[in-house]
Design a protein around this motif. Structure first.
Motif, PDB file in Angstrom:
ATOM      1  N   ILE A   3       0.880  -1.166   0.000  1.00 25.10           N
ATOM      2  CA  ILE A   3       0.000   0.000   0.000  1.00 25.10           C
ATOM      3  C   ILE A   3       0.917   1.215   0.000  1.00 25.10           C
ATOM      4  N   LEU A   4       0.899   1.967  -1.088  1.00 29.86           N
ATOM      5  CA  LEU A   4       1.830   3.090  -1.232  1.00 29.86           C
ATOM      6  C   LEU A   4       1.076   4.409  -1.159  1.00 29.86           C
ATOM      7  N   ASP A   5       1.546   5.321  -0.314  1.00 27.08           N
ATOM      8  CA  ASP A   5       1.016   6.682  -0.339  1.00 27.08           C
ATOM      9  C   ASP A   5       1.999   7.559  -1.107  1.00 27.08           C
ATOM     10  N   THR A   6       1.454   8.459  -1.942  1.00 27.20           N
ATOM     11  CA  THR A   6       2.342   9.389  -2.651  1.00 27.20           C
ATOM     12  C   THR A   6       2.892  10.449  -1.697  1.00 27.20           C
ATOM     13  N   HIS A   7       2.128  10.761  -0.636  1.00 26.48           N
ATOM     14  CA  HIS A   7       2.592  11.748   0.347  1.00 26.48           C
ATOM     15  C   HIS A   7       1.705  11.699   1.582  1.00 26.48           C
ATOM     16  N   VAL A   8       2.086  12.456   2.616  1.00 30.03           N
ATOM     17  CA  VAL A   8       1.217  12.618   3.791  1.00 30.03           C
ATOM     18  C   VAL A   8       0.137  13.623   3.390  1.00 30.03           C
ATOM     19  N   HIS A   9      -1.070  13.125   3.209  1.00 32.61           N
ATOM     20  CA  HIS A   9      -2.166  13.942   2.698  1.00 32.61           C
ATOM     21  C   HIS A   9      -2.712  14.869   3.778  1.00 32.61           C
ATOM     22  N   ALA A  10      -3.173  16.041   3.343  1.00 31.47           N
ATOM     23  CA  ALA A  10      -3.750  17.004   4.288  1.00 31.47           C
ATOM     24  C   ALA A  10      -5.265  17.082   4.177  1.00 31.47           C
ATOM     25  N   ASP A  11      -5.819  16.476   3.140  1.00 29.53           N
ATOM     26  CA  ASP A  11      -7.255  16.663   2.878  1.00 29.53           C
ATOM     27  C   ASP A  11      -8.085  15.422   3.173  1.00 29.53           C
ATOM     28  N   GLY A  25      -6.141   5.249   3.972  1.00 26.69           N
ATOM     29  CA  GLY A  25      -6.670   3.946   4.359  1.00 26.69           C
ATOM     30  C   GLY A  25      -5.572   2.914   4.568  1.00 26.69           C
ATOM     31  N   SER A  26      -4.305   3.343   4.504  1.00 28.92           N
ATOM     32  CA  SER A  26      -3.213   2.368   4.490  1.00 28.92           C
ATOM     33  C   SER A  26      -3.140   1.527   5.770  1.00 28.92           C
ATOM     34  N   GLY A  27      -3.295   2.164   6.933  1.00 34.64           N
ATOM     35  CA  GLY A  27      -3.215   1.414   8.196  1.00 34.64           C
ATOM     36  C   GLY A  27      -4.327   0.386   8.320  1.00 34.64           C
ATOM     37  N   GLU A  28      -5.560   0.783   7.964  1.00 37.35           N
ATOM     38  CA  GLU A  28      -6.710  -0.132   8.031  1.00 37.35           C
ATOM     39  C   GLU A  28      -6.516  -1.305   7.066  1.00 37.35           C
ATOM     40  N   LEU A  29      -6.058  -1.002   5.867  1.00 36.50           N
ATOM     41  CA  LEU A  29      -5.876  -2.064   4.869  1.00 36.50           C
ATOM     42  C   LEU A  29      -4.742  -3.007   5.248  1.00 36.50           C
ATOM     43  N   ARG A  30      -3.727  -2.466   5.908  1.00 43.08           N
ATOM     44  CA  ARG A  30      -2.640  -3.344   6.377  1.00 43.08           C
ATOM     45  C   ARG A  30      -3.184  -4.321   7.417  1.00 43.08           C
ATOM     46  N   LYS A  31      -4.041  -3.806   8.312  1.00 41.96           N
ATOM     47  CA  LYS A  31      -4.638  -4.687   9.324  1.00 41.96           C
ATOM     48  C   LYS A  31      -5.467  -5.800   8.676  1.00 41.96           C
ATOM     49  N   LYS A  71       2.281  -4.544   3.178  1.00 45.01           N
ATOM     50  CA  LYS A  71       3.256  -3.588   3.709  1.00 45.01           C
ATOM     51  C   LYS A  71       2.929  -2.182   3.204  1.00 45.01           C
ATOM     52  N   THR A  72       3.103  -1.192   4.091  1.00 47.61           N
ATOM     53  CA  THR A  72       2.840   0.200   3.692  1.00 47.61           C
ATOM     54  C   THR A  72       4.142   0.891   3.316  1.00 47.61           C
ATOM     55  N   GLY A  73       4.038   1.825   2.367  1.00 47.04           N
ATOM     56  CA  GLY A  73       5.218   2.571   1.916  1.00 47.04           C
ATOM     57  C   GLY A  73       4.944   4.057   1.825  1.00 47.04           C
ATOM     58  N   LEU A  74       5.937   4.833   2.227  1.00 45.63           N
ATOM     59  CA  LEU A  74       5.838   6.303   2.234  1.00 45.63           C
ATOM     60  C   LEU A  74       7.267   6.826   2.139  1.00 45.63           C
ATOM     61  N   THR A 124       5.387   3.208   8.890  1.00 45.41           N
ATOM     62  CA  THR A 124       5.496   2.614   7.561  1.00 45.41           C
ATOM     63  C   THR A 124       6.519   1.477   7.523  1.00 45.41           C
ATOM     64  N   ASP A 125       6.192   0.469   6.710  1.00 48.54           N
ATOM     65  CA  ASP A 125       7.103  -0.671   6.556  1.00 48.54           C
ATOM     66  C   ASP A 125       8.240  -0.322   5.601  1.00 48.54           C
ATOM     67  N   LEU A 126       7.922   0.401   4.525  1.00 49.19           N
ATOM     68  CA  LEU A 126       8.946   0.772   3.542  1.00 49.19           C
ATOM     69  C   LEU A 126       9.159   2.272   3.593  1.00 49.19           C
TER      70      LEU A 126
END
Ligand code: FE2
Length: 273
Positions: free
Chosen positions: A58-66, A70-76, A81-84, A93-95
């Motif tokens: 699960i990759l986020d492009t950035h720390v969103h402000a708006d 859902g990355s933490g919920e989907l990891r559960k 693995k989450t990436g940022l 984050t894992d990565l």
């Protein structure tokens, strides 16, 4: 065909106008989600199951402000693995991703590009001729640069020097669109982006961004702290998230230590003396 055996879905969250992207290898069934939103975790999880996919990253492009990720919920739910970007130093984050890293699913390889400017830690993800630009480059626009370590100079450089060096027929998939567009290309944005087309100079761009004078996103005071913890701050750290509004309404119950940067401390919201 460049993206043989690739499953691809562009998914939309309407409250924040966010695009979430599902990529998967149709042979190995390994999948990646880019920028999932907490409100649509159930939809995305259901789709993964319906298609018989095994979520790997699960990759986020950035720390969103708006919106909250859902990355933490989907990891559960999936064990993915989450990436940022490593530059946020987020603890969940894992990565911790940086320029030149790759993320593999099945026979497909995503390349990580650092594209700072909207925030200091913005990443773009490239899969052959598909480029997931987050808020660095939007369709006929770009993300704002006035908080989270944003910088118009850096964004100009990221877009004009890095993203625009991709082939003209590279397809751009942004993190948001507010007008109903779903994709663009590097060639079209080079010519048609009103802020960043090739005729605009760096000074002109900096002035354009300065003149925007936008309100802060509605959810910024909840979303940013939560997203530093994959959208799960209160649960994982046992530290509740308190909005600025709550502090103002009930000041006598709190001692406040302000650890923001100087530009945030001096912003239009003011601060507690
Ligand atoms: Fe953003």
């Amino acid at each position: 065909f460049m993206n043989k055996n690739l499953i691809f879905h562009q998914l939309f969250e309407k409250e924040s106008s966010t695009y979430t992207y599902l990529l998967a290898d149709s042979v190995t069934r390994e999948a990646v989600l880019i920028d999932p939103v907490i409100e649509t975790v159930e939809r995305d999880f259901k789709l993964l199951n319906e298609l018989g996919l095994n979520l790997k990253f699960i990759l986020d492009t950035h720390v969103h402000a708006d919106h909250i990720t859902g990355s933490g919920e989907l990891r559960k739910l999936t064990g993915a693995k989450t990436g940022l970007s490593s530059s946020y130093e987020a603890d969940c984050t894992d990565l911790q991703l940086k320029e030149g890293d790759t993320v593999q699913f099945g026979k497909h390889t995503i390349e990580v590009l650092t594209t700072p400017g909207h925030t200091a830690g913005c990443l773009s993800y490239k899969l052959n001729n598909m480029l997931f630009t987050g808020d660095a480059l939007l369709i006929r626009g770009c993300g704002r640069t006035d908080f989270q370590g944003g910088s118009s100079e850096n964004l100009f450089q990221s877009v004009r020097e890095k993203l625009f060096s991709c082939e003209d027929d590279t397809i751009i998939y942004p993190a948001h669109d507010y007008k109903g567009f779903t994709y663009s290309t590097i060639g079209h944005e080079k010519r048609l982006n009103p802020r960043l087309n090739e005729k605009i100079s760096k000074d002109q761009f900096v002035q354009i961004m300065k003149d925007l004078k936008l309100d802060l996103p509605k959810k910024i005071h909840e979303a940013v702290p939560a997203n530093m913890h994959c959208g799960l701050a209160s649960e994982d750290s046992h530290i509740p998230i308190i909005s600025a509004k709550m502090v103002f309404e009930d000041l006598q119950d709190y001692k406040v230590i302000d650890v923001r940067r100087m530009d945030e401390f001096n912003n239009e919201l003011g601060h507690i003396s």
